[in-house]
Write a protein that holds these residues in place. Structure first.
Motif, PDB file in Angstrom:
ATOM      1  N   ALA A   1      -9.465  -9.131   4.825  1.00 42.05           N
ATOM      2  CA  ALA A   1      -8.745  -8.542   3.694  1.00 42.05           C
ATOM      3  C   ALA A   1      -9.515  -8.818   2.416  1.00 42.05           C
ATOM      4  O   ALA A   1     -10.144  -9.864   2.261  1.00 42.05           O
TER       5      ALA A   1
ATOM      6  N   GLY B   1     -11.568   0.892   2.721  1.00 49.35           N
ATOM      7  CA  GLY B   1     -12.093  -0.031   3.717  1.00 49.35           C
ATOM      8  C   GLY B   1     -13.516   0.286   4.114  1.00 49.35           C
ATOM      9  O   GLY B   1     -14.103   1.302   3.743  1.00 49.35           O
TER      10      GLY B   1
ATOM     11  N   ARG C   1      -6.970  -1.081   1.617  1.00 49.65           N
ATOM     12  CA  ARG C   1      -5.878  -1.666   0.851  1.00 49.65           C
ATOM     13  C   ARG C   1      -5.495  -0.722  -0.274  1.00 49.65           C
ATOM     14  O   ARG C   1      -6.347  -0.058  -0.875  1.00 49.65           O
ATOM     15  N   THR C   2      -4.201  -0.684  -0.578  1.00 47.64           N
ATOM     16  CA  THR C   2      -3.685   0.121  -1.684  1.00 47.64           C
ATOM     17  C   THR C   2      -2.716  -0.733  -2.491  1.00 47.64           C
ATOM     18  O   THR C   2      -1.862  -1.423  -1.922  1.00 47.64           O
ATOM     19  N   VAL C   3      -2.866  -0.688  -3.812  1.00 49.31           N
ATOM     20  CA  VAL C   3      -1.924  -1.366  -4.695  1.00 49.31           C
ATOM     21  C   VAL C   3      -1.413  -0.347  -5.709  1.00 49.31           C
ATOM     22  O   VAL C   3      -2.081   0.651  -5.998  1.00 49.31           O
TER      23      VAL C   3
ATOM     24  N   TYR D   1     -14.119  -4.870   6.141  1.00 53.62           N
ATOM     25  CA  TYR D   1     -12.935  -5.135   5.321  1.00 53.62           C
ATOM     26  C   TYR D   1     -11.951  -3.977   5.478  1.00 53.62           C
ATOM     27  O   TYR D   1     -12.338  -2.808   5.423  1.00 53.62           O
ATOM     28  N   LYS D   2     -10.693  -4.315   5.668  1.00 55.52           N
ATOM     29  CA  LYS D   2      -9.696  -3.289   5.950  1.00 55.52           C
ATOM     30  C   LYS D   2      -9.233  -2.605   4.668  1.00 55.52           C
ATOM     31  O   LYS D   2      -9.377  -3.148   3.565  1.00 55.52           O
TER      32      LYS D   2
END
Length: 629
Positions: free
Chosen positions: A419, A497, A504-506, A501-502
């Motif tokens: 991550a 990704g 990610r969304t924020v 590394y996978k």
């Protein structure tokens, strides 16, 4: 009779009445008793020609040279000869019988048919000699050709010929007067007079005979697609059986295409004498016919409005099955094991090797891994160390051979990825309408991908989510994009990704006020009372208060009115009024008729209560009103 024009349409047959295949013409001829017609299709089942007007069509046969197509017409009691290439009628041969002609074969230079004898009701054999000249007094049609005194079978028996044995006929049927007895015969029709080669009429009970075939290259007949019988010294002897069926057609190379028993919607292909099929097709078939080169089977199968032609390909190839079993999850850069099995009804060759391919984020087009050899029991296994995380697909494939179909199979494993940090500022902040606000995302450590997307999704179903920016972050790991804050907006930062590394969304949700103002009119002056500026009205004048607000479909504004008394402001009225499509709403206050009265009003947008939720609650400025003489 009329020949129809060619048309490229899939054929539907109402009631099948014979099917034969011409390899030279590449056509399949199908009789249709519902329409009294013959339809010609190509090998894909598309209509290429047709002819109608064959009354009571029952069966079809091709001449030995393939030039003439024959049809039995039991309604008009005749054999019809047609040009196989054009379906033009060449000749018609009347048959003097009450029932028939029925089943049809062409061999030994003649056309042979079965019928029911009008004198005794028994089935018999007749022939047509196309070379006979009626003008010279030679009748081309001959009846009572079955060389036996008492056929002992009611109705017209089934007949069959085979190109490998020209001049030979197999005949079979069931005695309608004694259902435990069956007629079987092999007749040599190569000479001037048919000669009996083998005969059976009840010495032992068989199943109800509904099909009979000559077996190519062997002195055998196949009954109902199931029981094989040899014929020698004029008798029949059991020679083995295939699994139960209800009919068959035999290819020139000896392969047997068998219709499954009633209720079993399959077509099985057997090698000669083999009880285990090479392959099985799922098909609710009524009739079968082999291509003359044994390359395919044509099946008339049940359709929604009748029967349609279905081509069954690669009949000599056993269907290969293959499995791949990879772990559901695995750690990146750690060894894993993949297993599987390959099998077929005909065993695969010793030493069969499978091609292995791995597809992942690093190799989206696939990367070949070392081939793997099947073990004697058909199983296999291999190990691999996946360099990339995410979905990893392992594919095993075999190209097949002359006796087996090609095959491939896949399985997937989810390989772990680390991550990374991803942040986005401005969450929860509220801004004035139309403010340009910069949102900044920060990306932490990654492997190769340093691109971040920033999306804006404004409230309300009328505006779609929009990509504002997609670019690599700067040397500090940052990327910024500006949002025009006209509505409450969900801003997203997306990292898709990479191999290690996978994704990610924020998100950050920022809020936007509406633009709001109120204009006062009909006053006669403005003047201060204390430090506050007031609009002065005569006591009998109705003030007009016009609100302007950012428009949205169905939006209302709230009108708040307060009265000054005892040194304090007191709420008097709070009411909602709709906005026009121009974003305006005019409200008239009734004149109080008294002097010295002080009022104040404001307009407000209240999230939810004003008819929508696309903006944040916003209050307009107070407007102060004073009434004098």
């Amino acid at each position: 009779m009329a020949a129809g024009p060619a048309s490229a349409a899939t054929v539907t047959i109402g009631s099948p009445a014979g099917i034969v295949v011409s390899g030279a013409l590449g056509r399949v001829f199908i009789g249709d008793d519902t329409t009294d017609s013959i339809v010609a299709t190509d090998y894909t089942g598309e209509r290429v020609d047709s002819v109608s007007g064959i009354d009571g069509i029952f069966d079809l046969a091709l001449s030995e040279d393939g030039a003439t197509l024959y049809a039995t017409a039991r309604g008009s009691h005749e054999i019809v000869a047609l040009d196989a290439a054009t379906l033009d009628v060449k000749a018609r041969y009347p048959v003097a019988t009450k029932i028939g002609p029925l089943y049809l074969e062409a061999t030994g230079g003649k056309v042979w048919f079965t019928y029911e004898d009008p004198t005794d009701g028994h089935g018999d054999l007749g022939s047509v000699d196309p070379a006979a000249d009626p003008a010279a007094g030679t009748d081309p049609v001959a009846l009572r050709q079955l060389p036996h005194e008492n056929p002992g079978v009611g109705g017209g028996p089934y007949i069959d010929s085979d190109p490998s044995a020209p001049g030979m006929l197999a005949i079979g049927g069931t005695d309608f007067f004694d259902m435990t007895k069956d007629l079987m015969a092999v007749v040599d029709v190569s000479g001037a007079t048919p000669r009996l080669t083998a005969w059976h009429d009840g010495g032992y009970a068989l199943n109800y005979v509904s099909d009979i075939d000559l077996v190519p290259g062997a002195a055998q007949v196949l009954v109902d697609g199931t029981d094989r019988h040899t014929y020698a010294n004029g008798t029949f002897s059991p020679a083995g059986a295939y699994p139960a069926g209800r009919g068959a057609d035999i290819a020139p190379n000896g392969l047997v295409a068998q219709l499954g028993p009633i209720g079993d919607n399959t077509v099985a292909v057997h090698r000669p004498g083999a009880s285990t099929p090479i392959r099985t097709y799922t098909a609710d078939a009524h009739a079968l016919a082999w291509a003359p080169d044994s390359s395919r089977i044509f099946a008339l199968v049940s359709g929604p409005r009748g029967y349609v032609l279905k081509t069954l390909t690669d009949p000599a190839k056993s269907v290969t099955t293959l499995t791949v079993d990879a772990p559901a999850t695995a750690a990146r850069a750690k060894k894993l094991t993949v297993t599987g099995r390959a099998s077929a009804t005909v065993p695969l060759p010793s030493g069969t090797r499978l091609q292995i391919t791995r597809t992942d984020l690093e190799s989206p087009g696939g990367k070949a891994l070392p081939a793997v050899t099947l073990k004697p029991d058909g199983t296999y296994s291999f190990t691999d160390t996946p360099p990339a995380g995410g979905t990893v697909t392992y594919k095993a494939a075999w190209a097949g051979d002359s006796g087996h179909t090609p095959v491939n199979a896949t399985d997937r494993t989810e390989v772990s990825r680390a991550a990374t940090a991803l942040t986005l500022n401005r969450n929860g902040n509220t801004y004035d309408y139309g403010a340009d606000v910069s949102f900044t995302a920060h990306l932490g450590t990654t492997y190769k991908n340093r691109t971040v997307e920033i999306w804006a999704d404004p409230y309300g179903g009328d505006k779609p989510k929009k990509l504002l920016k997609a670019a690599k972050v700067n040397s500090n790991g940052n990327i910024s994009a500006t949002v025009d804050m006209t509505r409450d907006t969900v801003v997203s930062a997306v990292f898709k990704g990479d191999a290690r590394y996978k994704p990610r969304t924020v998100t950050s949700t920022a809020y936007a006020r509406v633009k709001i103002s109120t204009a006062v009119s009909r006053h006669y002056k403005t003047a201060r009372i204390g430090s506050t500026s007031y609009y002065w009205f005569h006591k009998n004048t109705d003030p007009l208060l016009t609100t302007s607000m950012t428009y949205y479909k169905g939006r209302k504004h709230r009108f708040d009115l307060q009265v000054y008394a005892g040194g304090k402001w007191h709420s008097d009225v709070s009411r909602y009024f709709p906005l026009g499509t121009n974003g305006k709403s005019a409200v008239t206050l009734e004149a109080p008729g008294v002097t010295g009265l002080r009022l104040r009003m404001r307009s407000a947008y209240v999230n939810g209560s004003s008819g929508d939720n696309v903006n944040s609650t916003t209050y307009g400025a107070w407007k102060y009103l004073y009434f004098s003489k």
